[in-house]
Design an enzyme around this catalytic site. Structure first.
Site, PDB file in Angstrom:
ATOM      1  N   GLU A 212       0.874  -1.176   0.000  1.00 21.27           N
ATOM      2  CA  GLU A 212       0.000   0.000   0.000  1.00 21.27           C
ATOM      3  C   GLU A 212       0.909   1.224   0.000  1.00 21.27           C
ATOM      4  O   GLU A 212       1.445   1.620   1.034  1.00 21.27           O
ATOM      5  CB  GLU A 212      -0.895  -0.025   1.247  1.00 21.27           C
ATOM      6  N   CYS A 246      -2.252   9.486   2.327  1.00 24.04           N
ATOM      7  CA  CYS A 246      -1.905   9.039   0.974  1.00 24.04           C
ATOM      8  C   CYS A 246      -3.000   9.338  -0.042  1.00 24.04           C
ATOM      9  O   CYS A 246      -2.727   9.425  -1.241  1.00 24.04           O
ATOM     10  CB  CYS A 246      -1.555   7.555   0.956  1.00 24.04           C
TER      11      CYS A 246
END
Length: 294
Positions: A212, A246
């Site tokens: 991720e 993010c």
């Protein structure tokens, strides 16, 4: 933690998994409930650590970290029997008179490496799913978010035996030592640079990996949009956790006809949400360290 102890810890976890102790759904439910109780007991400590590491207020700490973790736990507890259950599938004619089914099975010994920007959420959420699936786990929280890592280490030690769930703290040396071990699955959240190293080590041992690594997050505003609402959402998403998210809006694409009005609304929303002096706002966080600030 020394390499010998790390290998011994992984062997203990492998032995526990191979014993079948983690497989019964009733066992998994019991462990998830135990984790839920531990988080509720340590909630104030977790929020204090998040404030120390990232300047997060209690509201943001609950909204973006502990609240989401408790929600994930509740979701898994409601659905775990369905997720772990056997599902009948079509039997081919060549296997007539037999019964065909799919049965989800855990990987085994899982390594979870988490980042500093959401140090509690991005450690606990993968752990919840790993335990719900019947795995054992070793957690490696970020070396940058020290206060949160300490609370996680204390909470996990109180909640689980090390042969089931353990925490390894440290920096690059510990990361390298962990990545040299034969895990059955690796879940990594962090930068692309470190992600490449994780994938390289995992590829040498054919270990399945989830990476991720964040990415680009454009925000598109059309001419017919409600500009006040768009600006409010953009500012909330961009400045949450000091922008250290993010999926925070990375850049805005809008029609030229609304550009100036949109900018005015964004400026107004920044002042409305954080005041005229945002750096003095009690609930506005901080960049984790000088390196990441630069």
């Amino acid at each position: 933690m020394k390499d010998e102890r790390m290998r011994a810890l992984l062997k203990e976890q492998r032995d526990l998994f191979r014993s079948g102790a983690t497989l019964p759904v009733s066992f998994r439910i019991q462990q998830l409930k135990r984790l839920y109780g531990a988080i509720k007991r340590h909630e104030e400590d977790i929020h204090a650590a998040l404030r120390e590491d990232l300047g997060k207020g209690a509201y943001e700490g609950f909204m973006c970290e502990t609240g989401l973790v408790l929600s994930e736990l509740s979701y898994m507890l409601r659905h775990i029997r369905k997720f772990a259950g056997q599902k009948t599938v079509h039997t081919p004619l060549a296997q007539f008179a037999s019964h065909s089914f799919k049965l989800p099975v855990p990987y085994g010994n899982v390594l979870i490496m988490s980042p500093w920007n959401y140090p509690f959420l991005l450690t606990m959420d993968p752990l919840i799913d790993a335990l719900a699936a019947g795995n054992t786990a070793i957690l490696k929280p970020s070396a940058y978010s020290l206060a949160t890592s300490k609370v996680i280490e204390e909470m996990i030690a109180e909640c689980f035996p090390a042969e089931y769930v353990a925490v390894v703290t440290g920096r690059r040396k510990e990361n390298a030592a962990l990545l040299s071990q034969d895990f059955d699955f690796i879940f990594f959240t962090g930068s692309q640079m470190v992600g490449k190293e994780v994938l390289r080590h995992a590829a040498e041992r054919l270990i399945p990996v989830v990476l991720e690594l964040g990415g680009k997050s454009p925000c598109i505003v059309e001419a017919g949009a409600d500009l006040k609402l768009a600006a409010r959402r953009i500012v909330f998403g961009k400045f949450l956790n000091c922008g250290q998210t993010c999926v925070a809006p990375d850049h805005i694409l809008c029609e030229m006809s609304i550009k100036d009005d949109l900018i005015k609304e964004i400026v107004a929303q920044i002042e409305k949400q954080f005041g005229h002096s945002p750096l003095d706002h009690a609930d506005y966080g901080k960049i984790i360290n000088k390196k990441h600030f630069d």
